[in-house]
Design an enzyme around this catalytic site. Structure first.
Site, PDB file in Angstrom:
ATOM      1  N   GLU A 162       0.815  -1.237   0.000  1.00 13.41           N
ATOM      2  CA  GLU A 162       0.000   0.000   0.000  1.00 13.41           C
ATOM      3  C   GLU A 162       0.848   1.286   0.000  1.00 13.41           C
ATOM      4  N   TYR A 219       3.509   1.947   1.949  1.00 15.01           N
ATOM      5  CA  TYR A 219       4.135   2.298   3.235  1.00 15.01           C
ATOM      6  C   TYR A 219       5.646   2.014   3.168  1.00 15.01           C
ATOM      7  N   ARG A 249       2.740  -9.085   3.909  1.00 12.06           N
ATOM      8  CA  ARG A 249       1.843  -8.536   2.876  1.00 12.06           C
ATOM      9  C   ARG A 249       2.688  -7.931   1.757  1.00 12.06           C
ATOM     10  N   HIS A 284      -1.588   3.988  -1.617  1.00 17.47           N
ATOM     11  CA  HIS A 284      -2.618   4.974  -1.273  1.00 17.47           C
ATOM     12  C   HIS A 284      -2.609   6.165  -2.234  1.00 17.47           C
ATOM     13  N   GLN A 339     -18.288   5.241   3.737  1.00 17.94           N
ATOM     14  CA  GLN A 339     -18.807   6.454   4.379  1.00 17.94           C
ATOM     15  C   GLN A 339     -18.638   6.496   5.897  1.00 17.94           C
TER      16      GLN A 339
HETATM   17  P1  FAD Z   1     -36.386   7.781   2.203  1.00 19.63           P
HETATM   18  O1  FAD Z   1     -35.330   6.895   1.669  1.00 19.63           O
HETATM   19  O2  FAD Z   1     -36.757   8.955   1.416  1.00 19.63           O
HETATM   20  O3  FAD Z   1     -37.644   6.876   2.549  1.00 19.63           O
HETATM   21  C1  FAD Z   1     -38.893   7.389   2.915  1.00 19.63           C
HETATM   22  C2  FAD Z   1     -39.969   6.365   2.602  1.00 19.63           C
HETATM   23  O4  FAD Z   1     -41.184   6.771   3.170  1.00 19.63           O
HETATM   24  C3  FAD Z   1     -40.253   6.195   1.132  1.00 19.63           C
HETATM   25  O5  FAD Z   1     -40.160   4.833   0.763  1.00 19.63           O
HETATM   26  C4  FAD Z   1     -41.682   6.716   0.952  1.00 19.63           C
HETATM   27  O6  FAD Z   1     -42.401   6.028  -0.069  1.00 19.63           O
HETATM   28  C5  FAD Z   1     -42.252   6.445   2.310  1.00 19.63           C
HETATM   29  N1  FAD Z   1     -43.400   7.303   2.679  1.00 19.63           N
HETATM   30  C6  FAD Z   1     -43.459   8.648   2.644  1.00 19.63           C
HETATM   31  N2  FAD Z   1     -44.650   9.066   3.120  1.00 19.63           N
HETATM   32  C7  FAD Z   1     -45.364   7.962   3.460  1.00 19.63           C
HETATM   33  C8  FAD Z   1     -46.651   7.752   4.024  1.00 19.63           C
HETATM   34  N3  FAD Z   1     -47.442   8.753   4.342  1.00 19.63           N
HETATM   35  N4  FAD Z   1     -47.065   6.470   4.235  1.00 19.63           N
HETATM   36  C9  FAD Z   1     -46.269   5.421   3.942  1.00 19.63           C
HETATM   37  N5  FAD Z   1     -45.024   5.594   3.412  1.00 19.63           N
HETATM   38  C10 FAD Z   1     -44.577   6.826   3.175  1.00 19.63           C
HETATM   39  N6  FAD Z   1     -26.973   8.067   0.747  1.00 19.63           N
HETATM   40  C11 FAD Z   1     -25.801   7.614   1.146  1.00 19.63           C
HETATM   41  O7  FAD Z   1     -25.522   7.656   2.343  1.00 19.63           O
HETATM   42  N7  FAD Z   1     -24.891   7.092   0.274  1.00 19.63           N
HETATM   43  C12 FAD Z   1     -25.136   7.031  -1.042  1.00 19.63           C
HETATM   44  O8  FAD Z   1     -24.296   6.575  -1.800  1.00 19.63           O
HETATM   45  C13 FAD Z   1     -26.382   7.493  -1.511  1.00 19.63           C
HETATM   46  N8  FAD Z   1     -26.679   7.463  -2.808  1.00 19.63           N
HETATM   47  C14 FAD Z   1     -27.883   7.931  -3.230  1.00 19.63           C
HETATM   48  C15 FAD Z   1     -28.165   7.907  -4.581  1.00 19.63           C
HETATM   49  C16 FAD Z   1     -29.370   8.380  -5.047  1.00 19.63           C
HETATM   50  C17 FAD Z   1     -29.648   8.362  -6.517  1.00 19.63           C
HETATM   51  C18 FAD Z   1     -30.325   8.871  -4.131  1.00 19.63           C
HETATM   52  C19 FAD Z   1     -31.655   9.381  -4.614  1.00 19.63           C
HETATM   53  C20 FAD Z   1     -30.041   8.911  -2.788  1.00 19.63           C
HETATM   54  C21 FAD Z   1     -28.823   8.452  -2.317  1.00 19.63           C
HETATM   55  N9  FAD Z   1     -28.478   8.498  -0.985  1.00 19.63           N
HETATM   56  C22 FAD Z   1     -27.286   8.021  -0.574  1.00 19.63           C
HETATM   57  C23 FAD Z   1     -29.361   9.127   0.002  1.00 19.63           C
HETATM   58  C24 FAD Z   1     -30.084   8.095   0.844  1.00 19.63           C
HETATM   59  O9  FAD Z   1     -30.743   7.183   0.023  1.00 19.63           O
HETATM   60  C25 FAD Z   1     -31.044   8.836   1.775  1.00 19.63           C
HETATM   61  O10 FAD Z   1     -30.294   9.624   2.659  1.00 19.63           O
HETATM   62  C26 FAD Z   1     -31.908   7.870   2.575  1.00 19.63           C
HETATM   63  O11 FAD Z   1     -32.648   7.057   1.720  1.00 19.63           O
HETATM   64  C27 FAD Z   1     -32.859   8.629   3.496  1.00 19.63           C
HETATM   65  O12 FAD Z   1     -33.594   7.676   4.209  1.00 19.63           O
HETATM   66  P2  FAD Z   1     -35.033   7.943   4.822  1.00 19.63           P
HETATM   67  O13 FAD Z   1     -35.467   6.624   5.342  1.00 19.63           O
HETATM   68  O14 FAD Z   1     -34.955   9.074   5.752  1.00 19.63           O
HETATM   69  O15 FAD Z   1     -35.952   8.405   3.632  1.00 19.63           O
HETATM   70  P1  NAP Z   2     -26.747  17.824  -1.689  1.00 24.93           P
HETATM   71  O1  NAP Z   2     -25.504  17.029  -1.622  1.00 24.93           O
HETATM   72  O2  NAP Z   2     -27.078  18.722  -0.590  1.00 24.93           O
HETATM   73  O3  NAP Z   2     -26.655  18.666  -3.051  1.00 24.93           O
HETATM   74  C1  NAP Z   2     -27.644  19.528  -3.489  1.00 24.93           C
HETATM   75  C2  NAP Z   2     -27.135  20.357  -4.679  1.00 24.93           C
HETATM   76  O4  NAP Z   2     -28.143  21.222  -5.092  1.00 24.93           O
HETATM   77  C3  NAP Z   2     -25.929  21.158  -4.363  1.00 24.93           C
HETATM   78  O5  NAP Z   2     -25.057  21.057  -5.456  1.00 24.93           O
HETATM   79  C4  NAP Z   2     -26.471  22.587  -4.222  1.00 24.93           C
HETATM   80  O6  NAP Z   2     -25.373  23.319  -4.664  1.00 24.93           O
HETATM   81  C5  NAP Z   2     -27.697  22.572  -5.112  1.00 24.93           C
HETATM   82  N1  NAP Z   2     -28.816  23.391  -4.652  1.00 24.93           N
HETATM   83  C6  NAP Z   2     -29.330  23.454  -3.398  1.00 24.93           C
HETATM   84  N2  NAP Z   2     -30.386  24.293  -3.366  1.00 24.93           N
HETATM   85  C7  NAP Z   2     -30.561  24.760  -4.615  1.00 24.93           C
HETATM   86  C8  NAP Z   2     -31.481  25.662  -5.221  1.00 24.93           C
HETATM   87  N3  NAP Z   2     -32.438  26.245  -4.520  1.00 24.93           N
HETATM   88  N4  NAP Z   2     -31.338  25.927  -6.524  1.00 24.93           N
HETATM   89  C9  NAP Z   2     -30.367  25.339  -7.249  1.00 24.93           C
HETATM   90  N5  NAP Z   2     -29.467  24.495  -6.738  1.00 24.93           N
HETATM   91  C10 NAP Z   2     -29.561  24.197  -5.433  1.00 24.93           C
HETATM   92  O7  NAP Z   2     -27.972  16.884  -1.901  1.00 24.93           O
HETATM   93  P2  NAP Z   2     -28.253  15.709  -2.908  1.00 24.93           P
HETATM   94  O8  NAP Z   2     -27.315  15.677  -4.060  1.00 24.93           O
HETATM   95  O9  NAP Z   2     -29.693  15.830  -3.197  1.00 24.93           O
HETATM   96  O10 NAP Z   2     -27.999  14.412  -2.053  1.00 24.93           O
HETATM   97  C11 NAP Z   2     -28.841  14.113  -0.951  1.00 24.93           C
HETATM   98  C12 NAP Z   2     -28.071  13.354   0.103  1.00 24.93           C
HETATM   99  O11 NAP Z   2     -27.760  12.060  -0.378  1.00 24.93           O
HETATM  100  C13 NAP Z   2     -26.781  14.051   0.414  1.00 24.93           C
HETATM  101  O12 NAP Z   2     -26.650  14.208   1.810  1.00 24.93           O
HETATM  102  C14 NAP Z   2     -25.732  13.136  -0.085  1.00 24.93           C
HETATM  103  O13 NAP Z   2     -24.633  13.073   0.817  1.00 24.93           O
HETATM  104  C15 NAP Z   2     -26.398  11.784  -0.151  1.00 24.93           C
HETATM  105  N6  NAP Z   2     -25.797  11.084  -1.280  1.00 24.93           N
HETATM  106  C16 NAP Z   2     -24.563  10.580  -1.099  1.00 24.93           C
HETATM  107  C17 NAP Z   2     -23.932   9.962  -2.152  1.00 24.93           C
HETATM  108  C18 NAP Z   2     -22.562   9.376  -1.966  1.00 24.93           C
HETATM  109  O14 NAP Z   2     -21.993   8.897  -2.918  1.00 24.93           O
HETATM  110  N7  NAP Z   2     -22.007   9.346  -0.781  1.00 24.93           N
HETATM  111  C19 NAP Z   2     -24.547   9.905  -3.380  1.00 24.93           C
HETATM  112  C20 NAP Z   2     -25.802  10.440  -3.533  1.00 24.93           C
HETATM  113  C21 NAP Z   2     -26.407  11.057  -2.475  1.00 24.93           C
HETATM  114  P3  NAP Z   2     -25.314  24.915  -4.826  1.00 24.93           P
HETATM  115  O15 NAP Z   2     -26.061  25.419  -3.635  1.00 24.93           O
HETATM  116  O16 NAP Z   2     -23.871  25.244  -4.845  1.00 24.93           O
HETATM  117  O17 NAP Z   2     -25.964  25.167  -6.120  1.00 24.93           O
HETATM  118 FE1  SF4 Z   3     -17.493   0.697   5.521  1.00 22.86          FE
HETATM  119 FE2  SF4 Z   3     -19.829  -0.304   6.356  1.00 22.86          FE
HETATM  120 FE3  SF4 Z   3     -19.712   1.088   4.071  1.00 22.86          FE
HETATM  121 FE4  SF4 Z   3     -18.648  -1.382   4.267  1.00 22.86          FE
HETATM  122  S1  SF4 Z   3     -20.817  -0.814   4.418  1.00 22.86           S
HETATM  123  S2  SF4 Z   3     -17.683   0.387   3.338  1.00 22.86           S
HETATM  124  S3  SF4 Z   3     -17.841  -1.333   6.332  1.00 22.86           S
HETATM  125  S4  SF4 Z   3     -19.299   1.878   6.098  1.00 22.86           S
END
Ligand code: FAD
Ligand code: NAP
Ligand code: SF4
Length: 675
Positions: free
Chosen positions: A167, A169, A217, A255, A342
């Site tokens: 890695e 090191y 390693r 790294h 993460q």
């Molecule tokens: P949600 O996932 O939004 O779930 C809410 C649920 O509640 C939904 O299924 C909805 O249908 C249901 N619901 C709402 N209202 C009602 C109701 N009245 N009755 C019954 N059901 C209801 N996060 C990461 O940490 N790492 C990532 O790599 C990552 N990648 C992402 C990629 C994409 C494309 C997207 C869109 C999101 C990603 N996220 C990622 C974000 C992550 O998925 C969210 O932070 C997470 O899903 C939030 O969880 P939650 O349970 O709070 O809400």
């Molecule tokens: P986010 O990371 O907060 O990004 C939102 C984007 O929208 C920013 O680029 C922001 O940048 C812009 N924005 C915010 N308000 C706006 C407005 N009023 N008008 C125009 N642009 C605006 O949120 P997200 O991409 O929706 O992701 C949601 C969560 O999922 C995040 O917390 C993220 O960490 C998580 N997630 C993580 C991964 C991962 O790989 N780890 C992948 C997907 C999602 P400016 O304000 O600079 O324009």
């Molecule tokens: Fe790390 Fe857990 Fe994500 Fe695996 S699932 S990479 S152990 S945070």
């Protein structure tokens, strides 16, 4: 013979000791190594994994002296006082019937302190400090420090050591021409460059004794310019065996390499081929590593003769009982590591203790004990929304004995994870949903799909407490023409699969903006094969070049994408420390234009009108996709409170800003419902 995994569960005879199976829990720094608790939390962490049945474990890197510290006051083994603390770890592991080796790691030029040393005074591209070149005297003293650390670890009760030679090191820095520019006996020719690792190996064996496991390693694929050639790797491995190693483990990538080697976008088992090249050349066992996260993949690697043993590190953060569940043929109950980094590596880089996104118990073993309780009259609890937050809450509460009803508006569990799993390279997210699905069944959660509930329903049905985990709704920015037909939301693209044109502007460059850009510029709808991954990242599968790298052959994107943000910082700056760089490289190689300091003026038939750093511009795009963050969805909260029901808000419903699945799952897990 095990009916499903016969190779995985074949014991490994090392001569003086036998390992019960072919699974090594690989070394991983968690931050518990530096805690001022006499290593009691680390002991509880390893004891849990030993209980889970893993064949052999390796600690995070422990330095043989101060210069080799990873960071100031990092873990070290050079004094009797340290021996006593480590006895807590080995005693706890042995009490559970496990075996454990201590990894000896000298960070060399990767040390994050100003007194760092290296074979030559060359600064690493990922370090703020330039190292001091080592004198011959210091080299000899360091070799003795390695041997001393091994002898002390034996006194501490360890079953062996792993010498970290990969890695990038210190040991690796001696081996590779990239970092060893010396002209004395320790540099220049290959024989001179490998003198340091060989002397260490001999001295460690001499001081620690014959009946002590010594894993070495070896960096089998450096993935940097001027790394080792394959011929050198092979000669080194043979020499290390002759110098007394018990087992050879595989190291992949320095790294500072700009090739992702453990991120979720790396296909499973993508590096086993490297270890296979050495199979048959040595008489001691070989271990394959990197992106092995299921018993099926591990068994396949052993069955196909890629290695004698497999190493997994993060999968044991995600599930300490991985091996026990595989052995009991309950692999569908394994909480699979999704390789997101993460909650583990990204946290370590921030100087925090590691945990796991899918398993918030990880590294908290000494605090969180068995939360199961026997409740006579369980409370009837409603969890509304089966996203990561609701799934975590429902399954934990049910495990604690509550009667849990989980309501989900859509036809499947998972919430936004159902979007995430569609992103090329994020298919592992399926596994988390498979796991939660199984836990719903096992813990007796009553699941109501296709059931959108409102406050009246919950009040009428006498739920004593309600968990609101209804998540988020996409934000619609206030821009002229935002209702133009060419404007789509990320839900339209990922969920509803609406057609998208050849030219696209994305409003918002957060995690979702990056994921949508990856989705729109990807040629292959499914997870790329190992060969696609190798050509995209320039991995030299023929191993004709030093370091095993060649020119990357990026994919030809099917459309032109602009990824836009209003703020000044670098686009993608807030993505994860250990993975963000790879996402940026991917999009750059697909010619995605990443612009900051953008102001959105309007959308019309001509396209998206913006200013960039104050200068007006028209992007003549066929579609505009909005990825501008989200707003919490919590309309249930106030009426339920008004009806006198105890309400818990978690995940996106509680706070949409800075929301990720790590927080959502942790909030569900932390929730407790009073008796
Ligand atoms: P949600 O996932 O939004 O779930 C809410 C649920 O509640 C939904 O299924 C909805 O249908 C249901 N619901 C709402 N209202 C009602 C109701 N009245 N009755 C019954 N059901 C209801 N996060 C990461 O940490 N790492 C990532 O790599 C990552 N990648 C992402 C990629 C994409 C494309 C997207 C869109 C999101 C990603 N996220 C990622 C974000 C992550 O998925 C969210 O932070 C997470 O899903 C939030 O969880 P939650 O349970 O709070 O809400
Ligand atoms: P986010 O990371 O907060 O990004 C939102 C984007 O929208 C920013 O680029 C922001 O940048 C812009 N924005 C915010 N308000 C706006 C407005 N009023 N008008 C125009 N642009 C605006 O949120 P997200 O991409 O929706 O992701 C949601 C969560 O999922 C995040 O917390 C993220 O960490 C998580 N997630 C993580 C991964 C991962 O790989 N780890 C992948 C997907 C999602 P400016 O304000 O600079 O324009
Ligand atoms: Fe790390 Fe857990 Fe994500 Fe695996 S699932 S990479 S152990 S945070």
């Amino acid at each position: 013979m095990h009916p499903l995994y016969p190779h995985l569960f074949t014991p490994l005879d090392l001569g003086f000791t036998t390992l019960p199976n072919r699974v090594l829990m690989g070394s991983m720094h968690t931050g518990l190594e530096e805690k001022k608790d006499d290593l009691r939390a680390l002991a509880a962490y390893f004891a849990a994994r030993a209980r889970g049945g893993v064949g052999l474990m390796v600690t995070g890197g422990i330095s043989p002296n101060r210069q080799g510290w990873l960071a100031p006051f990092g873990a070290k083994m050079s004094t009797r006082g340290e021996v006593v603390k480590h006895q807590n770890v080995t005693t706890a592991v042995h009490a559970e019937g496990g075996k454990i080796c201590m990894q000896i790691l000298h960070a060399g030029r990767y040390s994050m302190h100003p007194l760092l040393v290296a074979p030559s005074p060359l600064k690493a591209p990922i370090s703020p400090f330039k190292p001091w070149g080592m004198s011959q005297r210091l080299i000899r003293a360091t070799i003795n420090d390695f041997a001393n650390a091994a002898a002390l670890s034996r006194e501490a009760g360890y079953d062996g050591v792993e010498i970290m030679g990969s890695e990038g090191y210190l040991i690796n820095q001696f081996i590779a021409p990239r970092t060893n520019h010396r002209r004395d006996d320790w540099g220049g020719s290959f024989e001179n460059r490998i003198r340091f690792p060989l002397e260490i190996m001999r001295k460690v064996r001499e001081k620690a004794g014959k009946d002590f496991i010594v894993i070495f390693r070896v960096s089998m694929l450096d993935l940097v310019d001027e790394g080792s050639s394959w011929e050198e790797v092979e000669q080194l491995a043979l020499a290390i065996e002759a110098a007394g190693a018990t087992i050879i483990n595989t190291g992949i990538g320095w790294h500072e390499a700009r090739v992702p080697t453990i991120a979720t976008l790396v296909p499973r088992g993508a590096y086993a081929w490297v270890t296979k090249r050495l199979m048959g050349k040595l008489s001691i066992p070989l271990i394959a590593t990197n992106r092995i996260n299921t018993p099926e993949k591990a068994e396949e690697i052993l069955r196909e003769g890629y290695a004698n043993m497999v190493s997994m590190a993060r999968p044991f953060l995600a599930d300490p009982d991985f091996v026990r569940k595989a052995q009991a043929q309950q692999a569908n109950e394994i909480n699979t590591c999704i390789a997101c980094n993460q909650a583990c590596l990204d946290q370590i880089f921030k100087g925090k203790t590691a945990s796991c996104l899918v398993n918030p118990r990880a590294c908290q073993e000494s605090q969180i004990t068995n939360r199961k309780s026997q409740i006579v009259n369980p409370k009837k609890v409603a969890v509304v929304g089966a996203g990561p937050a609701g799934l975590s809450a429902a399954t934990e509460l049910a495990a604690m004995g509550r009667e849990v009803h989980l309501f989900e508006a859509s036809g499947e569990i998972g919430g936004q994870f159902n979007l995430a799993k569609r992103i090329p390279g994020k298919e592992e997210f399926h596994e988390t949903l498979r796991y939660f699905g199984k836990m719903i069944e096992k813990n007796g959660v009553v699941l109501h799909l296709n059931t959108r509930v409102d406050a009246d329903f919950l009040i009428k049905n006498n739920f004593s407490e309600v968990v609101v985990s209804t998540g988020v709704v996409p934000r619609t920015p206030n821009i002229e023409g935002i209702d133009h037909p060419k404007v789509l939301s990320y839900l339209d693209v990922l969920l509803h699969r609406k057609p998208v044109g050849k030219t696209v502007a994305l409003i918002g460059a957060g995690g979702i903006g990056f994921d949508v850009a990856t989705f729109l510029t990807d040629q292959t709808p499914s997870h790329s094969s190992i060969s696609d991954y190798q050509s995209e990242w320039g991995i030299d599968a023929q191993y004709e070049h030093r370091g095993g790298i060649t020119k990357p052959q990026p994919e030809h994107p099917p459309r032109q994408v602009w990824l836009l943000q209003r703020s000044k910082g670098k686009v993608g700056e807030r993505l994860g420390k250990t993975t963000g760089w790879a996402h940026r490289i991917t999009l750059k190689s697909r010619n995605v234009q990443m612009w900051n300091e953008v102001e959105y003026l309007k959308v019309d038939d001509a396209g998206l009108h913006i200013t960039v750093k104050g200068l007006p511009q028209l992007l003549e795009v066929e579609n505009v996709v909005v990825c501008a963050g989200q707003e919490p969805m919590r309309e249930l909260y106030t009426p339920l409170l008004a009806a006198g029901i105890k309400v818990h808000l978690i995940g996106g419903a509680k706070e949409a800003a800075e929301l990720d699945a790590k927080r959502a799952i942790e909030e569900g897990f932390q929730l407790t419902i009073s008796e």
